[in-house]
Write an enzyme that holds these catalytic residues in place. Structure first.
Site, short mmCIF file in Angstrom:
data_model
loop_
_atom_site.label_atom_id
_atom_site.label_comp_id
_atom_site.label_asym_id
_atom_site.label_seq_id
_atom_site.Cartn_x
_atom_site.Cartn_y
_atom_site.Cartn_z
N TYR A 1 3.53 -94.62 -80.41
CA TYR A 1 4.89 -94.98 -80.81
C TYR A 1 5.90 -94.40 -79.83
O TYR A 1 5.63 -93.44 -79.12
CB TYR A 1 5.20 -94.52 -82.24
CG TYR A 1 5.42 -93.03 -82.40
CD1 TYR A 1 6.69 -92.46 -82.23
CD2 TYR A 1 4.37 -92.19 -82.72
CE1 TYR A 1 6.89 -91.10 -82.39
CE2 TYR A 1 4.57 -90.82 -82.88
CZ TYR A 1 5.83 -90.28 -82.71
OH TYR A 1 6.03 -88.93 -82.86
N CYS A 2 7.08 -95.02 -79.79
CA CYS A 2 8.20 -94.55 -78.99
C CYS A 2 9.48 -95.02 -79.66
O CYS A 2 9.45 -95.48 -80.80
CB CYS A 2 8.09 -95.03 -77.54
SG CYS A 2 8.06 -96.84 -77.38
N THR A 3 10.60 -94.95 -78.98
CA THR A 3 11.89 -95.24 -79.61
C THR A 3 12.02 -96.70 -80.03
O THR A 3 12.33 -97.01 -81.18
CB THR A 3 13.05 -94.89 -78.67
OG1 THR A 3 12.90 -93.54 -78.24
CG2 THR A 3 14.39 -95.06 -79.37
N GLY B 1 9.69 -99.29 -78.62
CA GLY B 1 8.45 -100.02 -78.40
C GLY B 1 8.08 -100.26 -76.96
O GLY B 1 6.92 -100.53 -76.63
N ILE C 1 10.36 -96.57 -83.36
CA ILE C 1 10.92 -95.74 -84.43
C ILE C 1 12.13 -96.43 -85.07
O ILE C 1 12.31 -96.37 -86.29
CB ILE C 1 11.34 -94.37 -83.87
CG1 ILE C 1 10.14 -93.64 -83.29
CG2 ILE C 1 12.01 -93.53 -84.95
CD1 ILE C 1 10.52 -92.46 -82.39
#
Length: 309
Positions: free
Chosen positions: A177-179, A181, A206
């Site tokens: 996961y990241c901010t 995508g 997120i």
């Protein structure tokens, strides 16, 4: 006045990307948008902000282009635009991977399986799952998913050097996961390239998870790359996990050091912010170019003046 901030990316080949960047900058300015967009031959990566009307026109124009029709916009309603100026720059990659041979990964050909926010939430606490945060130190120090594996990296370009250390998770389901995508597209592709077989990514990152799953089990705040600096994500079981860089007191606030030559991203409580004038250390308070601290810790880059002769 209602303003929107749009976070988006799209991996899709762009011919004459450098010219596209120049034309796209003019288009954004014609709409009165502000923000930051990166254009490369591999696609678009942007955050733009403006009135709802301008934002709607921008999204419609992007989706009308068949190259970007699949773009997924994350939309935040904001009290004021999240940037001061409009930048649209051409670069070699829309996310710098740190790879000498960028051809070994192509998110359009092979990447981790998408998990929608509700699917991601359902898998979070399974024993056969590893939740992998592919963001930088300053981002996950501010907030992360419960029990997530975090990496000691300053930038995403450091991610490839972590592959060997992550090999112990090859027998697990790896959920990245990241901010928003975009980093996961490359991170998951690189994991697959190195022999990981069961790799997933949180679709929309997120930000989308907060909107569609209430942010459940995301601890702390989410760092964003605009003048908001940090945003709330979890409306289900929120917590604060970040502590002041200087005194260790719990704080959800993140700043950039007021010394422009340092510019360190740190979490800092208001008391230390006042005492240190928005700097990360006493040494930085004495720097001759120290920026005035207004309590936000966000600074617009100002070009240095060239001395006249």
């Amino acid at each position: 006045m209602i303003y929107n901030t749009l976070l988006y990316y799209c991996y899709s080949p762009i011919a004459n990307a450098e010219q596209f960047a120049a034309d796209h900058l003019a288009f954004c300015k014609s709409l009165g948008l502000v923000g930051r967009i990166i254009v490369a031959e591999e696609g678009l990566n942007g955050t733009v902000s403006g009135t709802k009307e301008a934002s709607d026109l921008y999204m419609a124009q992007i989706k009308a282009d068949e190259r970007f029709a699949k773009t997924d916009f994350k939309i935040d309603e904001v009290a004021e635009p999240s940037f001061i100026k409009m930048h649209c720059r051409y670069k070699a990659e829309i996310v710098h991977s740190g790879l000498r041979d960028t051809g070994i990964i192509n998110p359009n050909e092979k990447t981790g399986k998408y998990l929608e926010p509700t699917e991601f939430s359902e898998m979070l606490n399974r024993d056969d799952v590893v939740v992998l945060d592919v963001r930088s130190n300053y981002e996950h120090n501010l907030g992360k998913f419960k029990n997530a594996v975090t990496l000691d990296i300053e930038n995403f370009r450091d991610f490839p050097d972590q592959i060997e250390a992550l090999a112990k998770y090859k027998d697990k389901k790896v959920m990245t996961y990241c901010t928003g995508g975009i980093k996961c597209e490359k991170a998951s592709a690189l994991l697959l390239h190195h022999g990981f077989t069961d790799v997933y990514q949180l679709h929309g990152g997120i930000i989308k998870y907060g909107k569609e799953a209430g942010g459940k089990d995301f601890e702390g705040k989410c760092y964003v790359f605009d003048n908001r600096i940090a945003v709330d994500v979890n409306s289900v079981n929120p917590t604060i996990v970040s502590v002041c860089y200087n005194c260790g007191k719990t704080t959800p606030k993140m700043i950039n050091c007021a010394n422009p030559e340092c510019n360190e991203h740190i979490t800092q409580c208001d008391e230390c912010g006042e005492n240190l004038q928005g700097c990360c250390s006493v040494e930085c308070t004495t720097h001759p170019r120290k920026r005035p601290y207004d309590g936000t810790g966000y600074y617009v880059k100002v070009p240095q003046q060239v001395a006249k002769v």
